[in-house]
Write a protein that holds these residues in place. Sequence first.
Motif, PDB file in Angstrom:
ATOM      1  N   ILE A 230      79.653 -45.905 -55.855  1.00 15.40           N
ATOM      2  CA  ILE A 230      78.874 -45.775 -54.860  1.00 15.40           C
ATOM      3  C   ILE A 230      78.833 -47.046 -54.148  1.00 15.40           C
ATOM      4  CG2 ILE A 230      76.384 -45.196 -53.979  1.00 15.40           C
ATOM      5  CD1 ILE A 230      76.283 -43.369 -56.357  1.00 15.40           C
ATOM      6  N   HIS A 231      78.608 -47.392 -52.892  1.00 15.11           N
ATOM      7  CA  HIS A 231      78.904 -48.438 -52.145  1.00 15.11           C
ATOM      8  C   HIS A 231      77.496 -48.711 -51.796  1.00 15.11           C
ATOM      9  CE1 HIS A 231      83.027 -49.052 -51.708  1.00 15.11           C
ATOM     10  NE2 HIS A 231      83.110 -47.542 -51.566  1.00 15.11           N
ATOM     11  N   TYR A 232      76.892 -49.891 -51.905  1.00 13.69           N
ATOM     12  CA  TYR A 232      75.512 -50.227 -51.744  1.00 13.69           C
ATOM     13  C   TYR A 232      75.588 -51.342 -50.590  1.00 13.69           C
ATOM     14  CZ  TYR A 232      74.018 -47.565 -55.530  1.00 13.69           C
ATOM     15  OH  TYR A 232      73.648 -46.320 -56.568  1.00 13.69           O
ATOM     16  N   CYS A 233      75.420 -50.961 -49.445  1.00 12.92           N
ATOM     17  CA  CYS A 233      75.564 -51.879 -48.208  1.00 12.92           C
ATOM     18  C   CYS A 233      74.149 -52.064 -47.684  1.00 12.92           C
ATOM     19  CB  CYS A 233      76.301 -51.157 -47.282  1.00 12.92           C
ATOM     20  SG  CYS A 233      76.714 -52.282 -45.874  1.00 12.92           S
ATOM     21  N   THR A 234      73.840 -53.503 -47.784  1.00 10.82           N
ATOM     22  CA  THR A 234      72.620 -54.098 -47.205  1.00 10.82           C
ATOM     23  C   THR A 234      72.886 -54.596 -45.814  1.00 10.82           C
ATOM     24  OG1 THR A 234      71.755 -54.483 -49.335  1.00 10.82           O
ATOM     25  CG2 THR A 234      70.452 -55.556 -47.479  1.00 10.82           C
ATOM     26  N   LEU A 235      72.124 -54.469 -44.956  1.00 11.94           N
ATOM     27  CA  LEU A 235      72.386 -54.546 -43.437  1.00 11.94           C
ATOM     28  C   LEU A 235      71.587 -55.842 -43.159  1.00 11.94           C
ATOM     29  CD1 LEU A 235      72.666 -50.990 -41.925  1.00 11.94           C
ATOM     30  CD2 LEU A 235      74.162 -52.661 -42.944  1.00 11.94           C
ATOM     31  N   ALA A 236      72.017 -56.802 -42.070  1.00  4.61           N
ATOM     32  CA  ALA A 236      71.232 -57.777 -41.612  1.00  4.61           C
ATOM     33  C   ALA A 236      70.192 -57.489 -40.707  1.00  4.61           C
ATOM     34  CB  ALA A 236      72.141 -58.524 -40.705  1.00  4.61           C
ATOM     35  N   ALA A 237      68.914 -58.136 -40.606  1.00  7.49           N
ATOM     36  CA  ALA A 237      67.743 -58.070 -40.132  1.00  7.49           C
ATOM     37  C   ALA A 237      68.109 -58.340 -38.680  1.00  7.49           C
ATOM     38  CB  ALA A 237      66.645 -58.576 -40.648  1.00  7.49           C
ATOM     39  N   MET A 238      67.307 -57.429 -37.716  1.00  5.32           N
ATOM     40  CA  MET A 238      67.549 -57.782 -36.311  1.00  5.32           C
ATOM     41  C   MET A 238      66.536 -59.000 -35.983  1.00  5.32           C
ATOM     42  SD  MET A 238      67.065 -55.252 -33.173  1.00  5.32           S
ATOM     43  CE  MET A 238      68.446 -54.526 -33.223  1.00  5.32           C
ATOM     44  N   VAL A 239      65.368 -59.123 -36.702  1.00  2.12           N
ATOM     45  CA  VAL A 239      64.234 -60.219 -36.374  1.00  2.12           C
ATOM     46  C   VAL A 239      64.870 -61.782 -36.688  1.00  2.12           C
ATOM     47  CG1 VAL A 239      63.101 -60.031 -38.655  1.00  2.12           C
ATOM     48  CG2 VAL A 239      61.672 -60.724 -36.570  1.00  2.12           C
ATOM     49  N   GLU A 240      65.903 -61.606 -37.442  1.00  2.00           N
ATOM     50  CA  GLU A 240      66.086 -63.058 -38.224  1.00  2.00           C
ATOM     51  C   GLU A 240      66.890 -63.846 -36.973  1.00  2.00           C
ATOM     52  OE1 GLU A 240      65.482 -64.774 -40.864  1.00  2.00           O
ATOM     53  OE2 GLU A 240      64.601 -63.058 -41.881  1.00  2.00           O
ATOM     54  N   GLY A 241      66.353 -65.018 -36.775  1.00  2.00           N
ATOM     55  CA  GLY A 241      67.001 -65.992 -35.793  1.00  2.00           C
ATOM     56  C   GLY A 241      66.569 -65.748 -34.420  1.00  2.00           C
ATOM     57  N   SER A 242      66.736 -66.904 -33.359  1.00  2.00           N
ATOM     58  CA  SER A 242      66.595 -66.986 -32.192  1.00  2.00           C
ATOM     59  C   SER A 242      67.739 -66.691 -31.469  1.00  2.00           C
ATOM     60  CB  SER A 242      65.735 -68.100 -31.632  1.00  2.00           C
ATOM     61  OG  SER A 242      65.567 -67.917 -30.262  1.00  2.00           O
ATOM     62  N   GLY A 243      67.883 -65.896 -30.273  1.00  2.00           N
ATOM     63  CA  GLY A 243      68.751 -65.689 -29.341  1.00  2.00           C
ATOM     64  C   GLY A 243      69.678 -64.512 -29.709  1.00  2.00           C
ATOM     65  N   ALA A 244      70.521 -64.151 -28.860  1.00  2.00           N
ATOM     66  CA  ALA A 244      71.215 -63.041 -28.993  1.00  2.00           C
ATOM     67  C   ALA A 244      72.340 -63.217 -30.117  1.00  2.00           C
ATOM     68  CB  ALA A 244      72.004 -62.602 -27.500  1.00  2.00           C
ATOM     69  N   GLU A 245      72.811 -64.327 -30.154  1.00  2.00           N
ATOM     70  CA  GLU A 245      73.712 -64.702 -31.212  1.00  2.00           C
ATOM     71  C   GLU A 245      73.385 -64.473 -32.516  1.00  2.00           C
ATOM     72  OE1 GLU A 245      71.681 -68.369 -30.535  1.00  2.00           O
ATOM     73  OE2 GLU A 245      72.680 -66.851 -29.415  1.00  2.00           O
ATOM     74  N   SER A 246      72.077 -64.310 -32.671  1.00  2.00           N
ATOM     75  CA  SER A 246      71.356 -63.937 -34.090  1.00  2.00           C
ATOM     76  C   SER A 246      71.199 -62.356 -34.387  1.00  2.00           C
ATOM     77  CB  SER A 246      70.092 -64.855 -34.373  1.00  2.00           C
ATOM     78  OG  SER A 246      69.247 -64.306 -33.317  1.00  2.00           O
ATOM     79  N   ASN A 247      71.265 -61.784 -33.184  1.00  2.00           N
ATOM     80  CA  ASN A 247      71.281 -60.227 -33.566  1.00  2.00           C
ATOM     81  C   ASN A 247      71.973 -59.633 -34.676  1.00  2.00           C
ATOM     82  OD1 ASN A 247      70.100 -57.763 -32.651  1.00  2.00           O
ATOM     83  ND2 ASN A 247      70.748 -57.841 -30.732  1.00  2.00           N
ATOM     84  N   GLY A 248      71.679 -58.081 -34.938  1.00  2.00           N
ATOM     85  CA  GLY A 248      72.428 -57.736 -36.050  1.00  2.00           C
ATOM     86  C   GLY A 248      72.129 -55.957 -35.976  1.00  2.00           C
ATOM     87  N   TYR A 249      73.288 -55.316 -35.570  1.00  2.00           N
ATOM     88  CA  TYR A 249      73.022 -53.877 -35.529  1.00  2.00           C
ATOM     89  C   TYR A 249      74.518 -53.142 -35.950  1.00  2.00           C
ATOM     90  CZ  TYR A 249      74.838 -55.063 -30.990  1.00  2.00           C
ATOM     91  OH  TYR A 249      75.401 -55.745 -29.709  1.00  2.00           O
ATOM     92  N   SER A 250      74.776 -51.891 -36.015  1.00  2.00           N
ATOM     93  CA  SER A 250      76.080 -51.400 -36.395  1.00  2.00           C
ATOM     94  C   SER A 250      76.220 -49.937 -35.878  1.00  2.00           C
ATOM     95  CB  SER A 250      76.302 -51.731 -38.016  1.00  2.00           C
ATOM     96  OG  SER A 250      75.153 -51.259 -38.515  1.00  2.00           O
ATOM     97  N   VAL A 251      77.363 -49.676 -35.983  1.00  2.00           N
ATOM     98  CA  VAL A 251      77.845 -48.320 -35.849  1.00  2.00           C
ATOM     99  C   VAL A 251      78.568 -47.517 -37.059  1.00  2.00           C
ATOM    100  CG1 VAL A 251      79.117 -46.443 -34.402  1.00  2.00           C
ATOM    101  CG2 VAL A 251      77.836 -48.444 -33.209  1.00  2.00           C
TER     102      VAL A 251
END
Length: 277
Positions: A230-251
């Motif tokens: 079973i794969h356990y995938c932890t995703l990056a938080a959207m709140v961390e860091g300032s600016g667009a380059e620090s964003n995180g989301y996925s499809v």
Amino acid sequence: MLTASYCAEELFADPPEPAVRIGLVTDLHYAAKPPAGTRHYRETPAKLAEAAKQFRRDRPDFLVELGDLIDAAESVELEQQYLATINEQFSGLCERRHYVLGNHCVDTLTKDEFLQAVGQPKSYDSFDFGGIHFVVLDSCFRSDGEPYGRKNFKWTDANLPAAELEWLDADLKANDKPTVVFAHQRLDEAGRHSVNNRAEVRAILESGGHVLAVFQGHSHHNDLNQINNIHYCTLAAMVEGSGAESNGYSVLEIDSRGTIRLTGFRRQESYRWPAVG
């Protein structure tokens, strides 16, 4: 270029159409308050707006928010304002949405107050879509079984209570479809961000033989572990860091052969796991 490179198996030259496509975000921590450390609460709406553009292009079948949609507030009224503001934006992205409860979602609110505000009847549930079985878990319970709410908990004391474990076991035993699980607190590694009775939860996930992957948040950084297939995938938080380059989301895409493909944007890594068997 927003998309991260795949870091697992090479892509098939001609992959089949996905049976289901899902937009994923986690740890938005929206709040109308100044930054604290690396968390930039007021920048979340702009980051979510960028994710919305990608979701409009990819047209996911539904969205999943993996917990901590809002940050803590000093009063019920203020936390409700935070929730109303960010959920108005989030709910406009896709008609079908699923919310995983995070510890910050019920720091001041009760679970019923949060769920009523987002229009979701249950904190944990399951459903089928595109030939895939999906499970939404709620680990926001103290070790004594009491649900989080109104600042009655320590965030390191996360558990699935006996009733939810029984429900999960029965749900998976009654299911013969490939299964994907959504959680907030981590079910893989030991640590402050993990579910205390994670070994018991994993044993139930493994017993059915159909669970492909678990997607989780809470610790705010990319991570990936494989435990007993079973794969356990932890995703990056959207709140961390300032600016667009620090964003995180996925499809997330799952095709008819059972191949899972996670396309990450900005700080979120991308992965691909071929079908088993």
